[in-house]
Write a protein that holds these residues in place. Sequence first.
Motif, PDB file in Angstrom:
ATOM      1  N   PRO A   1      38.646  81.004   5.832  1.00 58.69           N
ATOM      2  CA  PRO A   1      37.547  81.918   6.200  1.00 58.69           C
ATOM      3  C   PRO A   1      36.156  81.322   5.994  1.00 58.69           C
ATOM      4  O   PRO A   1      35.268  81.542   6.810  1.00 58.69           O
ATOM      5  N   LEU A   2      35.953  80.584   4.910  1.00 62.92           N
ATOM      6  CA  LEU A   2      34.649  79.977   4.654  1.00 62.92           C
ATOM      7  C   LEU A   2      34.340  78.917   5.709  1.00 62.92           C
ATOM      8  O   LEU A   2      33.249  78.903   6.291  1.00 62.92           O
ATOM      9  N   MET A   3      35.298  78.047   5.991  1.00 58.27           N
ATOM     10  CA  MET A   3      35.081  77.013   7.000  1.00 58.27           C
ATOM     11  C   MET A   3      34.852  77.651   8.365  1.00 58.27           C
ATOM     12  O   MET A   3      34.021  77.196   9.146  1.00 58.27           O
ATOM     13  N   ARG A   4      35.558  78.734   8.654  1.00 59.68           N
ATOM     14  CA  ARG A   4      35.367  79.429   9.934  1.00 59.68           C
ATOM     15  C   ARG A   4      33.937  79.955  10.030  1.00 59.68           C
ATOM     16  O   ARG A   4      33.285  79.810  11.059  1.00 59.68           O
ATOM     17  N   ASN A   5      33.409  80.537   8.952  1.00 56.30           N
ATOM     18  CA  ASN A   5      32.026  81.026   8.959  1.00 56.30           C
ATOM     19  C   ASN A   5      31.033  79.885   9.172  1.00 56.30           C
ATOM     20  O   ASN A   5      30.059  80.037   9.908  1.00 56.30           O
ATOM     21  N   ILE A   6      31.288  78.760   8.529  1.00 58.62           N
ATOM     22  CA  ILE A   6      30.415  77.591   8.711  1.00 58.62           C
ATOM     23  C   ILE A   6      30.470  77.127  10.165  1.00 58.62           C
ATOM     24  O   ILE A   6      29.440  76.831  10.777  1.00 58.62           O
ATOM     25  N   ARG A   7      31.663  77.103  10.737  1.00 57.98           N
ATOM     26  CA  ARG A   7      31.821  76.710  12.149  1.00 57.98           C
ATOM     27  C   ARG A   7      31.161  77.719  13.087  1.00 57.98           C
ATOM     28  O   ARG A   7      30.607  77.335  14.120  1.00 57.98           O
ATOM     29  N   TYR A   8      31.237  79.006  12.750  1.00 59.81           N
ATOM     30  CA  TYR A   8      30.537  80.011  13.553  1.00 59.81           C
ATOM     31  C   TYR A   8      29.039  79.686  13.581  1.00 59.81           C
ATOM     32  O   TYR A   8      28.408  79.731  14.635  1.00 59.81           O
ATOM     33  N   LEU A   9      28.480  79.384  12.418  1.00 55.91           N
ATOM     34  CA  LEU A   9      27.063  79.044  12.350  1.00 55.91           C
ATOM     35  C   LEU A   9      26.770  77.803  13.185  1.00 55.91           C
ATOM     36  O   LEU A   9      25.813  77.781  13.962  1.00 55.91           O
ATOM     37  N   ASP A  10      27.605  76.777  13.047  1.00 54.63           N
ATOM     38  CA  ASP A  10      27.427  75.557  13.849  1.00 54.63           C
ATOM     39  C   ASP A  10      27.439  75.881  15.341  1.00 54.63           C
ATOM     40  O   ASP A  10      26.635  75.358  16.106  1.00 54.63           O
ATOM     41  N   LYS A  11      28.365  76.744  15.752  1.00 57.19           N
ATOM     42  CA  LYS A  11      28.513  77.105  17.159  1.00 57.19           C
ATOM     43  C   LYS A  11      27.266  77.829  17.664  1.00 57.19           C
ATOM     44  O   LYS A  11      26.767  77.547  18.750  1.00 57.19           O
ATOM     45  N   LEU A  12      26.748  78.766  16.871  1.00 61.46           N
ATOM     46  CA  LEU A  12      25.542  79.501  17.266  1.00 61.46           C
ATOM     47  C   LEU A  12      24.353  78.553  17.400  1.00 61.46           C
ATOM     48  O   LEU A  12      23.580  78.645  18.353  1.00 61.46           O
ATOM     49  N   VAL A  13      24.225  77.638  16.436  1.00 59.19           N
ATOM     50  CA  VAL A  13      23.131  76.651  16.479  1.00 59.19           C
ATOM     51  C   VAL A  13      23.267  75.765  17.722  1.00 59.19           C
ATOM     52  O   VAL A  13      22.288  75.518  18.426  1.00 59.19           O
ATOM     53  N   ASP A  14      24.498  75.324  18.014  1.00 57.32           N
ATOM     54  CA  ASP A  14      24.739  74.500  19.208  1.00 57.32           C
ATOM     55  C   ASP A  14      24.341  75.240  20.481  1.00 57.32           C
ATOM     56  O   ASP A  14      23.698  74.673  21.356  1.00 57.32           O
ATOM     57  N   GLU A  15      24.759  76.491  20.582  1.00 60.31           N
ATOM     58  CA  GLU A  15      24.457  77.262  21.788  1.00 60.31           C
ATOM     59  C   GLU A  15      22.956  77.445  21.968  1.00 60.31           C
ATOM     60  O   GLU A  15      22.433  77.325  23.077  1.00 60.31           O
ATOM     61  N   LEU A  16      22.266  77.717  20.888  1.00 60.66           N
ATOM     62  CA  LEU A  16      20.817  77.877  20.940  1.00 60.66           C
ATOM     63  C   LEU A  16      20.169  76.561  21.373  1.00 60.66           C
ATOM     64  O   LEU A  16      19.311  76.538  22.255  1.00 60.66           O
ATOM     65  N   ALA A  17      20.622  75.468  20.783  1.00 56.55           N
ATOM     66  CA  ALA A  17      20.073  74.147  21.108  1.00 56.55           C
ATOM     67  C   ALA A  17      20.337  73.772  22.573  1.00 56.55           C
ATOM     68  O   ALA A  17      19.549  73.062  23.182  1.00 56.55           O
ATOM     69  N   LYS A  18      21.442  74.278  23.113  1.00 61.31           N
ATOM     70  CA  LYS A  18      21.778  73.972  24.513  1.00 61.31           C
ATOM     71  C   LYS A  18      21.022  74.864  25.491  1.00 61.31           C
ATOM     72  O   LYS A  18      21.244  74.783  26.695  1.00 61.31           O
TER      73      LYS A  18
END
Length: 114
Positions: free
Chosen positions: A87-104
Amino acid sequence: MSHRIFTMSFASVYPAYLAKMEKKGRTKAELDEVIEWLTGFDDAALAAHLEKGTTFEDFFAAAEINPHVSLITGSVCGVKVQEVEDPLMRNIRYLDKLVDELAKGRPMEKVLRG
């Protein structure tokens, strides 16, 4: 299994997120908005975590994860975020994904699901 990132401070990674945003013409305010959507932390709470050097583990333990988080799908570093078991790694990955989408360049209303 404990990952090294769990014990890293959120503040040590935040500047990398910010640099990625700014390089792509996005703002600190947009980054903070995405973090707030995911974690429920307002500007003051986020600033306090950054100042304290809160670990990722404690950062996400204190967060109120957005109920629409399951709408975040896709891959980060070749891993489908919705399939990450810890669950913790999934939350970190969710954050990474949101940051990636914003950056794109995705529009904020699409990045912030629900």
